[in-house]
Design a protein around this motif. Sequence first.
Motif, PDB file in Angstrom:
ATOM      1  N   SER A 100       0.818  -1.214   0.000  1.00 58.90           N
ATOM      2  CA  SER A 100       0.000   0.000   0.000  1.00 58.90           C
ATOM      3  C   SER A 100       0.853   1.265   0.000  1.00 58.90           C
ATOM      4  O   SER A 100       0.358   2.344  -0.333  1.00 58.90           O
ATOM      5  CB  SER A 100      -0.937   0.013   1.215  1.00 58.90           C
ATOM      6  OG  SER A 100      -0.192   0.059   2.423  1.00 58.90           O
ATOM      7  N   GLY A 101       2.122   1.141   0.365  1.00 56.28           N
ATOM      8  CA  GLY A 101       2.999   2.310   0.341  1.00 56.28           C
ATOM      9  C   GLY A 101       3.213   2.799  -1.082  1.00 56.28           C
ATOM     10  O   GLY A 101       3.405   1.997  -1.997  1.00 56.28           O
ATOM     11  N   TYR A 102       3.198   4.106  -1.284  1.00 57.91           N
ATOM     12  CA  TYR A 102       3.320   4.643  -2.643  1.00 57.91           C
ATOM     13  C   TYR A 102       4.667   4.298  -3.253  1.00 57.91           C
ATOM     14  O   TYR A 102       4.806   4.152  -4.483  1.00 57.91           O
ATOM     15  CB  TYR A 102       3.090   6.160  -2.645  1.00 57.91           C
ATOM     16  CG  TYR A 102       4.277   6.987  -2.225  1.00 57.91           C
ATOM     17  CD1 TYR A 102       5.186   7.468  -3.175  1.00 57.91           C
ATOM     18  CD2 TYR A 102       4.519   7.277  -0.884  1.00 57.91           C
ATOM     19  CE1 TYR A 102       6.286   8.218  -2.799  1.00 57.91           C
ATOM     20  CE2 TYR A 102       5.608   8.022  -0.499  1.00 57.91           C
ATOM     21  CZ  TYR A 102       6.496   8.498  -1.454  1.00 57.91           C
ATOM     22  OH  TYR A 102       7.598   9.228  -1.064  1.00 57.91           O
ATOM     23  N   THR A 103       5.708   4.144  -2.413  1.00 63.58           N
ATOM     24  CA  THR A 103       7.035   3.823  -2.953  1.00 63.58           C
ATOM     25  C   THR A 103       7.048   2.428  -3.591  1.00 63.58           C
ATOM     26  O   THR A 103       7.713   2.212  -4.604  1.00 63.58           O
ATOM     27  CB  THR A 103       8.101   3.894  -1.849  1.00 63.58           C
ATOM     28  OG1 THR A 103       7.692   3.060  -0.747  1.00 63.58           O
ATOM     29  CG2 THR A 103       8.284   5.316  -1.349  1.00 63.58           C
ATOM     30  N   THR A 104       6.296   1.484  -2.989  1.00 62.26           N
ATOM     31  CA  THR A 104       6.233   0.133  -3.549  1.00 62.26           C
ATOM     32  C   THR A 104       5.516   0.147  -4.888  1.00 62.26           C
ATOM     33  O   THR A 104       5.968  -0.461  -5.866  1.00 62.26           O
ATOM     34  CB  THR A 104       5.515  -0.815  -2.574  1.00 62.26           C
ATOM     35  OG1 THR A 104       6.146  -0.770  -1.304  1.00 62.26           O
ATOM     36  CG2 THR A 104       5.546  -2.243  -3.094  1.00 62.26           C
ATOM     37  N   GLN A 105       4.367   0.827  -4.943  1.00 65.26           N
ATOM     38  CA  GLN A 105       3.621   0.908  -6.192  1.00 65.26           C
ATOM     39  C   GLN A 105       4.423   1.676  -7.243  1.00 65.26           C
ATOM     40  O   GLN A 105       4.398   1.333  -8.431  1.00 65.26           O
ATOM     41  CB  GLN A 105       2.270   1.591  -5.957  1.00 65.26           C
ATOM     42  CG  GLN A 105       1.351   0.856  -4.995  1.00 65.26           C
ATOM     43  CD  GLN A 105       0.868  -0.480  -5.541  1.00 65.26           C
ATOM     44  OE1 GLN A 105       0.913  -0.725  -6.739  1.00 65.26           O
ATOM     45  NE2 GLN A 105       0.410  -1.353  -4.653  1.00 65.26           N
ATOM     46  N   GLN A 106       5.129   2.694  -6.800  1.00 60.74           N
ATOM     47  CA  GLN A 106       5.971   3.478  -7.708  1.00 60.74           C
ATOM     48  C   GLN A 106       7.082   2.607  -8.289  1.00 60.74           C
ATOM     49  O   GLN A 106       7.377   2.669  -9.488  1.00 60.74           O
ATOM     50  CB  GLN A 106       6.562   4.666  -6.955  1.00 60.74           C
ATOM     51  CG  GLN A 106       7.333   5.652  -7.825  1.00 60.74           C
ATOM     52  CD  GLN A 106       7.914   6.787  -7.002  1.00 60.74           C
ATOM     53  OE1 GLN A 106       8.657   6.575  -6.035  1.00 60.74           O
ATOM     54  NE2 GLN A 106       7.540   8.010  -7.339  1.00 60.74           N
ATOM     55  N   ALA A 107       7.676   1.768  -7.430  1.00 64.44           N
ATOM     56  CA  ALA A 107       8.740   0.882  -7.893  1.00 64.44           C
ATOM     57  C   ALA A 107       8.209  -0.131  -8.906  1.00 64.44           C
ATOM     58  O   ALA A 107       8.882  -0.444  -9.899  1.00 64.44           O
ATOM     59  CB  ALA A 107       9.361   0.148  -6.698  1.00 64.44           C
TER      60      ALA A 107
END
Length: 405
Positions: A100-107
């Motif tokens: 759910s963290g935006y950094t994970t989805q961004q990656a």
Amino acid sequence: PVRKVLDSFKKKLERVMELKRLGALTREDMTEIAAKELGLAGPDPKKLKHIAEIAEKIKKAKSHSERSRAELELAEALQIYKGVGKMDVASSILTANILSGYTTQQANLLGNTLNSIAQLATTAATNPTNLPALMKGFLHGLPEGGRQAAAILKTGVGTRDFQDKTGGAGSILNTVDFARDFGVPEPVGKVATVAMARLPEKVFRFMKAADAVFYYPAREAYQRPVATKLLEGDFKGAELSAKVDELLHTTPQAFLRAKRQAESEGYQGVEVGRRISDIIEGQRAETTEGAQAVKEGERFAAETTFQNEPEGLAGVAYHALKYAVEEGRLAGIPVLKPWAMFLKTPANVFNTITNYTPMGVARAKVGMRGAGFRNPERRHFTADEQVRLYVQSIVGTALMGVLVA
């Protein structure tokens, strides 16, 4: 992977229908045998009766859509009645929180973007004459990716599962019920189910939708030059392009025929788009050339979005670590199991990166260990895949040399 899921469900459906024909789903003296045969958590006449009722719906379905919905209902019932462990739910919730963290989805988006560009660019470089076919296929796949992403966001289901990166964690959160499965009293059970399962499950939908946006353009882009190569011995120029359209069913006429069929079968809304895709994909596989294009295109798209089963030494490490984390226990509790969901993507990323090193040339020449843990078939690359690996290896090694210098 998705074909394995479909084949597994098909076998389970056949088993259900055979048990129903024999009367085993409604006979109390056969409850235990039927439950064991279907992999249910325990013998329960009510559950078996419900399964029998759904099987009857499938048998008497008057349209394709009615049968399809009944089959989905059966799949969900079998998943629920199989039972769910607390650790599986906890693992899925943990995974959802991390994703759910935006950094994970961004990656994930960045990884898919960069790999898509690299895969398509090196494919074009292997044979520049393929560029028009590659681009035509890519542009055809863009709206399909959008339609599939929209269907996944709304219903959680597309023509492909897209759960390979997270080991199916989203499915558990979509079916678990804290009151039914763990005895949490109502209304607390209902609130907990929504807050701790249904809402986090949307995170998985977003990730699957994001993968769909890249998967379908990559698949269509690669299928077209493959089909072109298969047909260019018999056709040339505009006629060849038309024959490729015909083989892959990418003409407006083919789309309208599939749309009319889907609507006549009773599909509505986003289900129409999903059924159109199913029809066209099925038609492509009806010929030898089409089936070959489908096979190579799906493999290319899976590798582009890191959805494939890991191969080579990375695949060996993946399966060994997966076994360790799934079987490792502390006081009887599989405390490492949550981390099993984060093993596949790093293994695939490793293989992708090493393709851009001298290892890529070695793989092109001798192949690599196939997917699977025990006695896998060795993967030997096609001529086009070999050239692509040479290009990736040479370009990547040269860039590393420049950076080091």
